[in-house]
Design an enzyme around this catalytic site. Structure first.
Site, PDB file in Angstrom:
ATOM      1  N   SER A  38      32.174   8.759   4.532  1.00 46.93           N
ATOM      2  CA  SER A  38      30.978   9.425   5.032  1.00 46.93           C
ATOM      3  C   SER A  38      31.217   9.852   6.461  1.00 46.93           C
ATOM      4  O   SER A  38      32.084   9.302   7.156  1.00 46.93           O
ATOM      5  CB  SER A  38      29.782   8.462   4.989  1.00 46.93           C
ATOM      6  OG  SER A  38      28.689   8.940   5.750  1.00 46.93           O
ATOM      7  N   TYR A  91      26.786   0.212   7.857  1.00 46.14           N
ATOM      8  CA  TYR A  91      27.061   1.193   6.801  1.00 46.14           C
ATOM      9  C   TYR A  91      28.324   1.978   7.114  1.00 46.14           C
ATOM     10  O   TYR A  91      29.190   2.181   6.247  1.00 46.14           O
ATOM     11  CB  TYR A  91      25.869   2.144   6.660  1.00 46.14           C
ATOM     12  CG  TYR A  91      26.114   3.265   5.679  1.00 46.14           C
ATOM     13  CD1 TYR A  91      26.260   3.010   4.320  1.00 46.14           C
ATOM     14  CD2 TYR A  91      26.207   4.586   6.117  1.00 46.14           C
ATOM     15  CE1 TYR A  91      26.485   4.051   3.417  1.00 46.14           C
ATOM     16  CE2 TYR A  91      26.430   5.615   5.233  1.00 46.14           C
ATOM     17  CZ  TYR A  91      26.571   5.348   3.878  1.00 46.14           C
ATOM     18  OH  TYR A  91      26.809   6.379   3.000  1.00 46.14           O
TER      19      TYR A  91
END
Length: 245
Positions: free
Chosen positions: A143, A156
C-alpha cells in the site's frame, strides 16, 4: 481470452484472498477474464456466491472458499482446499488508522495475523508446489501506507511494508525455480471505505484523484500474465504518482 489462457480440462488456477469486495473482487474478475479458474476467498459465503455468479455471468469460472485468515488453522484448511494453484494473490486483511496511543494490543496483533501471517502461511504451503512445477506467480498487496509515512498509519503501514519485505525474500528463494514474486502498492482506492477520506487522499496524488478498484485489478492480472514473465522481486506503485513526490 489472453495469450496463455488455458480453457482445457486443467485450467490455470488463481487463488485470490479477500476476493468478495474491493481490490480483491476486481482482481478476481480480471483474472477470470484472462482465463483463470478463480478461487474466490472470503469470510462471507453470501458475498462469495455473488462474486462467483458475477464471474460466471461474464463467461468465467470460479468457486468460493471460505476462511478466516486471522485463524492459522483456517488458513491451513484454505491452502489444503485450494490445492495446486498457479497464481496466489495475497489481498485479504484489514486496515486501522488512528493515533498510535489508541491502538490496543489485540487489534495490533489481529492486523499482523490477518495482513502478514496469513500471507506467509499461504506462501509456505503453496509455493513449494509452484517450485516443483517450475512456474507460478505470487502477488501481494502492499500500500501507499507501506511506502510513505502517514499520520495514524504506523501499524497498518508496517503490515504492508512487511509484505514487500517478505516478497523480496520469496523472490530470492523461489524465482530461481521459475516462480515470480511481486507486490502491488496501491494509493487511495474507492473500495467502500470512507469516500470523503479517500477523496482527500486522492487529491494529494499527481493525478488528483483516487483510483477505481478495477485499475488495481488490471495491474494484478498483468503481473499474473505471460506479459510479465521477466518481472520479479518488484514493487509496482499504482498510486497516481503519490510516492514519486
Amino acid at each position: 481470452m489472453s495469450e496463455g489462457a488455458d480453457l482445457g480440462i486443467h485450467p490455470r488456477v488463481a487463488l485470490v484472498t479477500g476476493a468478495t469486495s474491493g481490490i480483491g473482487k476486481a482482481a478476481a474478475l480480471a483474472l477470470a477474464g484472462e482465463g483463470f479458474l478463480v478461487l474466490v476467498h472470503g469470510r462471507d459465503a453470501t458475498r462469495g456466491a455473488a462474486t462467483v455468479r458475477e464471474i460466471e455471468a461474464a463467461g468465467g469460472r470460479a468457486r468460493f472458499l471460505g476462511a478466516d485468515v486471522s485463524d492459522p488453522e483456517d488458513v491451513a484448511r484454505l491452502a489444503s482446499a485450494a490445492g495446486e494453484v498457479d497464481v496466489l494473490v495475497n489481498n485479504a486483511g484489514f486496515s486501522w488508522f488512528g493515533p498510535s496511543a489508541e491502538l490496543d494490543t489485540a487489534t495490533f496483533d489481529a492486523l499482523f495475523a490477518s495482513n502478514v501471517r496469513a500471507a506467509y502461511q499461504l506462501v509456505a504451503a503453496l509455493a513449494p508446489g509452484m517450485v516443483k512445477r517450475g512456474r507460478g506467480s505470487i502477488i501481494s498487496l502492499d500500500s501507499m501506507a507501506g511506502r510513505v509515512g502517514l499520520a495514524g498509519g504506523a501499524a497498518y503501514g508496517a503490515t504492508k511494508a512487511a509484505l514487500t519485505a517478505m516478497s523480496r525474500a520469496w523472490a530470492a528463494e523461489y524465482s530461481p525455480a521459475g516462480v515470480l514474486v511481486n507486490t502491488v502498492a496501491p494509493g487511495p482506492v474507492y473500495t467502500g471505505a470512507d469516500p470523503e477520506l479517500i477523496k482527500q487522499l486522492g487529491d494529494t496524488t499527481l493525478l488528483g484523484r483516487a483510483a477505481r478498484a478495477e485499475e488495481i485489478g488490471e495491474v494484478i492480472a498483468f503481473l499474473a500474465s505471460p506479459k510479465a514473465s521477466y518481472i520479479t522481486g518488484a514493487v509496482i506503485p499504482v498510486d497516481g504518482g503519490r510516492t514519486a513526490i
